[in-house]
Motif scaffolding. Sequence first.
Motif, short mmCIF file in Angstrom:
data_model
loop_
_atom_site.label_atom_id
_atom_site.label_comp_id
_atom_site.label_asym_id
_atom_site.label_seq_id
_atom_site.Cartn_x
_atom_site.Cartn_y
_atom_site.Cartn_z
N UNK A 101 -17.00 18.23 -18.64
CA UNK A 101 -15.57 17.89 -18.71
C UNK A 101 -15.04 17.98 -20.13
N UNK A 102 -15.78 17.46 -21.10
CA UNK A 102 -15.28 17.45 -22.48
C UNK A 102 -15.21 18.84 -23.10
N UNK A 103 -15.85 19.80 -22.46
CA UNK A 103 -15.83 21.17 -22.98
C UNK A 103 -14.81 22.05 -22.27
N UNK A 104 -14.11 21.50 -21.29
CA UNK A 104 -13.13 22.28 -20.54
C UNK A 104 -11.86 22.48 -21.36
N UNK A 105 -11.14 23.58 -21.13
CA UNK A 105 -9.87 23.77 -21.83
C UNK A 105 -8.89 22.66 -21.49
N UNK A 106 -8.21 22.17 -22.51
CA UNK A 106 -7.22 21.12 -22.31
C UNK A 106 -7.71 19.71 -22.56
N UNK A 107 -9.04 19.52 -22.57
CA UNK A 107 -9.54 18.15 -22.78
C UNK A 107 -9.18 17.65 -24.17
N UNK A 108 -9.55 18.40 -25.20
CA UNK A 108 -9.30 17.97 -26.57
C UNK A 108 -7.81 17.85 -26.86
N UNK A 109 -7.00 18.63 -26.17
CA UNK A 109 -5.55 18.61 -26.37
C UNK A 109 -4.86 17.50 -25.59
N UNK A 110 -5.62 16.80 -24.74
CA UNK A 110 -5.02 15.72 -23.95
C UNK A 110 -4.06 16.21 -22.90
N UNK A 111 -4.34 17.37 -22.32
CA UNK A 111 -3.43 17.96 -21.33
C UNK A 111 -3.62 17.37 -19.94
N UNK A 112 -4.74 16.71 -19.71
CA UNK A 112 -5.06 16.20 -18.37
C UNK A 112 -6.12 15.11 -18.47
N UNK A 113 -6.35 14.45 -17.36
CA UNK A 113 -7.47 13.52 -17.26
C UNK A 113 -8.04 13.60 -15.85
N UNK A 114 -9.32 13.26 -15.72
CA UNK A 114 -9.98 13.26 -14.42
C UNK A 114 -9.52 12.04 -13.64
N UNK A 115 -9.04 12.30 -12.42
CA UNK A 115 -8.56 11.21 -11.57
C UNK A 115 -8.51 11.70 -10.12
N UNK A 116 -9.24 11.04 -9.24
CA UNK A 116 -9.21 11.43 -7.84
C UNK A 116 -7.78 11.40 -7.33
N UNK A 117 -7.46 12.36 -6.47
CA UNK A 117 -6.09 12.42 -5.97
C UNK A 117 -5.70 11.13 -5.24
N UNK A 118 -6.64 10.51 -4.53
CA UNK A 118 -6.34 9.24 -3.85
C UNK A 118 -5.99 8.16 -4.85
N UNK A 119 -6.70 8.16 -5.99
CA UNK A 119 -6.45 7.15 -7.03
C UNK A 119 -5.10 7.34 -7.69
N UNK A 120 -4.54 8.54 -7.59
CA UNK A 120 -3.25 8.81 -8.22
C UNK A 120 -2.07 8.37 -7.35
N UNK A 121 -2.32 8.05 -6.10
CA UNK A 121 -1.21 7.75 -5.18
C UNK A 121 -0.52 6.40 -5.45
N UNK A 122 -1.25 5.31 -5.74
CA UNK A 122 -0.55 4.02 -5.91
C UNK A 122 0.56 4.05 -6.94
N UNK A 123 0.34 4.69 -8.09
CA UNK A 123 1.36 4.71 -9.13
C UNK A 123 2.61 5.48 -8.70
N UNK A 124 2.45 6.39 -7.74
CA UNK A 124 3.59 7.17 -7.26
C UNK A 124 4.49 6.37 -6.32
#
Length: 267
Positions: A101-124
């Motif tokens: 994960x830390x070697x993927x494009x966008x990690x160092x730039x803070x473009x995304x974070x790992x989060x299960x789609x189900x875990x993303x639903x409550x905030x929506x």
Amino acid sequence: SDPRTTRFSGLVNGVLRSLARAKDAELAPALAATSEAPQWFAERLTAAYGAEKARAILAAHRHEAPVDFTVKADPALWAERLGGIVLPTGTVRVERLSANVIDLPGFADGAWWVQDTAASLPARLFGDISGKRVADLCAAPGGKTAQLILAGADVTAVDTSKNRLARLKQNLDRLGLTADLVQTDLLDYRPAELFDAVLLDAPCSSTGTVRRHPDVPWTKTMADVEKLAALQRRLLAHAVGFVRPGGRIVFSNCSLDPIEGEELYGA
């Protein structure tokens, strides 16, 4: 290597080769003969969802989970860069990572974070929270906190653990986001001002995460589920008092057991 076990290397290799050759013929019957779950867990699933759905849930646990990403912007772009697809929720899903994960494009730039789609639903579920004061309770490691900040909220993140809160801050720093961080036992927390919205993602049995954590049903019992449900009820009753009149509270967790969900709401 341990010289006491070296003499068994041929035997072990022979057994493994035999298993590999017999996999296609033997694996399916072997899986069909077991639920791959402790009795208490299989019985709870059956009681909650019926035998057919319980079998489907247990069968799903045999498959490796994909990796989901919440992106700050342009999900289609990041799906292309990460080698995944965009789900209806806007989550980017990757079946198999090409690197750590830390070697993927966008990690160092803070473009995304790992989060299960189900875990993303409550905030929506809050809808438009731009400019509103929102509390994220039991907030670490901060995926939902980040969502709330990106939605334009003024976020207070509360967690009882100093170490987990430090991890949350580290995650927000990488993403270039900020929140008011409060370390305290939630049952002792008394905000100076009521919030427009409160998210309580409460400690739970984590039985909804078995694909990623197959040890969960083997390291817990029904007594643990009942104990956690009682704690959740106390936390929710306390957190309701943080919301201003007309505000909204969202309760969530990652348990499959109704006593930590639907039945708790009705209590």
